[in-house]
Scaffold this active site. Structure first.
Site, PDB file in Angstrom:
ATOM      1  N   ASP A  52       0.851  -1.192   0.000  1.00  0.00           N
ATOM      2  CA  ASP A  52       0.000   0.000   0.000  1.00  0.00           C
ATOM      3  C   ASP A  52       0.887   1.243   0.000  1.00  0.00           C
ATOM      4  OD1 ASP A  52      -1.752   2.065   0.403  1.00  0.00           O
ATOM      5  OD2 ASP A  52      -2.614   1.305   2.259  1.00  0.00           O
ATOM      6  N   GLU A 132      29.848  13.296   1.956  1.00  0.00           N
ATOM      7  CA  GLU A 132      30.524  13.213   3.256  1.00  0.00           C
ATOM      8  C   GLU A 132      29.435  13.038   4.321  1.00  0.00           C
ATOM      9  OE1 GLU A 132      32.999  16.582   4.002  1.00  0.00           O
ATOM     10  OE2 GLU A 132      33.832  16.612   1.971  1.00  0.00           O
ATOM     11  N   GLU A 134      28.308  13.172   7.976  1.00  0.00           N
ATOM     12  CA  GLU A 134      28.538  13.636   9.345  1.00  0.00           C
ATOM     13  C   GLU A 134      27.364  13.207  10.205  1.00  0.00           C
ATOM     14  OE1 GLU A 134      31.124  17.660   8.206  1.00  0.00           O
ATOM     15  OE2 GLU A 134      29.031  17.848   8.797  1.00  0.00           O
ATOM     16  N   GLU A 214      34.784  14.515  14.098  1.00  0.00           N
ATOM     17  CA  GLU A 214      34.541  15.836  13.517  1.00  0.00           C
ATOM     18  C   GLU A 214      34.673  16.929  14.582  1.00  0.00           C
ATOM     19  OE1 GLU A 214      34.130  18.158  11.520  1.00  0.00           O
ATOM     20  OE2 GLU A 214      34.296  17.171   9.592  1.00  0.00           O
ATOM     21  N   GLU A 222      32.580  11.653  11.299  1.00  0.00           N
ATOM     22  CA  GLU A 222      32.445  11.713   9.848  1.00  0.00           C
ATOM     23  C   GLU A 222      32.987  10.447   9.217  1.00  0.00           C
ATOM     24  OE1 GLU A 222      34.270  14.107   6.034  1.00  0.00           O
ATOM     25  OE2 GLU A 222      33.473  15.324   7.673  1.00  0.00           O
ATOM     26  N   HIS A 271      27.953  17.118   2.697  1.00  0.00           N
ATOM     27  CA  HIS A 271      28.543  17.793   1.539  1.00  0.00           C
ATOM     28  C   HIS A 271      28.613  16.809   0.375  1.00  0.00           C
ATOM     29  CE1 HIS A 271      30.969  19.921   4.953  1.00  0.00           C
ATOM     30  NE2 HIS A 271      29.722  20.340   4.897  1.00  0.00           N
ATOM     31  N   ARG A 342      35.365  27.291   2.936  1.00  0.00           N
ATOM     32  CA  ARG A 342      34.267  26.553   3.538  1.00  0.00           C
ATOM     33  C   ARG A 342      33.082  27.436   3.917  1.00  0.00           C
ATOM     34  NH1 ARG A 342      38.634  23.282   4.271  1.00  0.00           N
ATOM     35  NH2 ARG A 342      38.224  21.030   4.301  1.00  0.00           N
ATOM     36  N   GLU A 361      32.337  20.814  -4.502  1.00  0.00           N
ATOM     37  CA  GLU A 361      31.354  20.261  -3.563  1.00  0.00           C
ATOM     38  C   GLU A 361      30.273  21.289  -3.269  1.00  0.00           C
ATOM     39  OE1 GLU A 361      32.505  19.518   0.484  1.00  0.00           O
ATOM     40  OE2 GLU A 361      33.941  21.172   0.537  1.00  0.00           O
ATOM     41  N   ARG A 363      27.923  22.412  -0.345  1.00  0.00           N
ATOM     42  CA  ARG A 363      28.104  22.239   1.087  1.00  0.00           C
ATOM     43  C   ARG A 363      26.820  22.388   1.910  1.00  0.00           C
ATOM     44  NH1 ARG A 363      32.940  22.125   3.234  1.00  0.00           N
ATOM     45  NH2 ARG A 363      32.343  23.263   5.111  1.00  0.00           N
TER      46      ARG A 363
END
Length: 476
Positions: A52, A132, A134, A214, A222, A271, A342, A361, A363
């Protein structure tokens, strides 16, 4: 030997007694149904297993009957069950009068159509991504939402707030707030558990690049995996979350991928590194381009930045997501691109110099996303940028080769920002989703269902009194 013969032979060789079928619901959770191995036959690959779909968040009840068709290539022995069990994922179809047809809302089908649309454009024949992961490993979590009470509490012995603990077990190796990045033992109390997680992932076909503690001192970890084809990596994202949560539970711990489970600590992102290939060759490399990127790569970036706000509705689809996207915690808040920065929503790693490794990447995503929808939406936004020659520099989105957090307020206000709430992201998706409809990759009905469902989540959570409101307003 047919598909069922191969599966049954595996069952005999490995002593398998049960076969488990894992399906993905609208939100991105695995659900499953299990049959005895003796009941397995070739017909299952043709007619599937009925269920269902309305209980998965997909279809209205009057059209909810669906079938799950397992993919034998995904067969793996589930390491977390008592009875020897073979696990398979696959695809979902709608039941037709003459034959079944792929269900257009099913997450895996959406990502498969996105990959096919990419091939049809001639731009590339493969999207390669690397998430990545985390997450937090905690000793205990408690929460309650009732008319008379609402609270949450997380606990881990490694957190700095336990430095004064007086129960006979205090080792004094607590990790300072925001001080956990690559911390070594004895502070890194979950090193062995992470290694066991990674070995289990390797056995399941998920290649691990590395793992580490991390930044967040209160149990943030991570695991980064090697890059792989987009749809396969969406499958492996589901596997990774399953392994991490179950390995933690087996160790008497609890793991969460919530973006912001601990106040004033770094949040959990996912990321996504990405590159395109055509005929096995990299599409994103040009030794003379900015940071070694080709015009195609920059246009792809332009598409991501143009649609960044609406993308967040799929890459950051929880109210908690936007508690992570705040200044001061290495999470992006502005829409721009740069090398080794970053604070930008798109970061180009300076260490990825080789043509076959040249990538960037995104982020902002986090793991509350349904990976099939999120990765497909990312691809469609980038392809739209290429198709329309969307130049990120000409549009004023960078490159921002400086810390965006340190800009004066006046300059910061001139740069477009990511949505600050889930409702803002949903507003953006309502206004900007034509790029997702190309090639019928995302059905418009799915967009409407997603917006309606997520707005209801946001409304329900917004109505609940918050403990901080008692702190702020109780005595007024």
């Amino acid at each position: 030997m047919g598909k069922s013969g191969e599966i049954l032979q595996m069952c005999r060789d490995k002593g398998i007694e049960m076969i488990d079928f894992k399906m993905t619901d609208l939100d991105g959770r695995w659900r499953h149904i299990t049959i005895p191995a003796a009941r397995f036959s070739e017909e299952i690959f043709t007619y599937g297993i009925g269920f269902d779909g309305s209980n998965y968040g997909y279809a209205p009840v009057e059209k909810s009957d669906m079938v799950f068709i397992p993919d034998p290539a995904t067969a793996f022995i589930d390491p977390f069950v008592e009875i020897p069990t073979l696990s398979m994922t696959g695809d979902v179809c709608m039941i037709g009068e003459k034959e079944n047809r792929p269900f257009d809302q099913y997450p895996r089908n959406v990502s498969l159509r996105a990959a096919e649309y990419m091939r049809q454009t001639g731009i590339a024949d493969e999207m390669v991504i690397g998430p990545e992961f985390e997450f937090h490993i905690l000793d205990e979590v408690r929460f309650q939402v009732e008319p008379k009470a609402g609270f949450y509490s997380v606990e881990t012995r490694q957190a700095q707030w336990n430095s004064g603990r007086d129960d006979g077990y205090n080792t004094g190796y607590q990790i300072p707030s925001k001080g956990g990045y690559h911390i070594a033992a004895p502070g890194d109390i979950h090193y062995n558990l992470r290694s066991r997680m990674c070995m289990t992932l390797e056995e399941w076909g998920v290649k691990v690049k590395y793992h580490h503690h991390e930044v967040g001192g209160a149990g943030q970890m991570e695991i980064e995996v090697e890059l792989g084809e987009m749809v396969d990596m969406a499958d492996k994202t589901m596997i990774t979350k399953y392994v991490v949560k179950n390995m933690a539970a087996r160790a008497g711990k609890t793991a969460t991928f919530m973006p912001k489970p601990v106040y004033k600590e770094a949040g959990n992102g996912m990321h996504v590194h990405m590159l395109l290939k055509k005929d096995g060759k990299p599409v994103f490399y040009d030794e003379n381009g900015y940071s070694g990127l080709s015009r195609t790569a920059l246009y792809f970036i332009g598409g991501l930045l143009k649609h960044a706000a609406s993308l967040c509705a799929f890459t950051n689809p929880s109210t908690n997501s936007f508690k992570r996207l705040v200044p001061g915690f290495e999470a992006p808040v502005t829409i721009g691109y740069a090398t080794s920065n970053r604070s930008a929503v798109i970061r180009i790693p300076a260490y990825a110099k080789a043509p076959e490794a040249k990538r960037f990447e995104l982020r902002c995503p986090d793991a509350t996303a349904n990976p099939y929808y999120a990765y497909a939406a990312i691809l469609m936004a980038g392809l739209d940028g290429i198709e329309n020659d969307t130049d990120p520099q000409a549009n004023g989105w960078g490159p921002y080769d400086f810390n965006l957090y340190d800009l004066p307020k006046e300059q910061r206000q001139q740069i477009r920002s990511l949505p600050k709430t889930l409702d803002e992201a949903l507003d953006a998706l309502e206004e900007d989703h034509e790029y997702l409809l190309k090639g019928q990759v995302f059905p418009e009905r799915l967009i409407h269902i997603w917006i309606s469902r997520k707005r209801e989540e946001a409304r329900r959570i917004a109505e609940i009194p918050h403990p901080a409101e008692f702190l702020q307003y109780y005595d007024l």
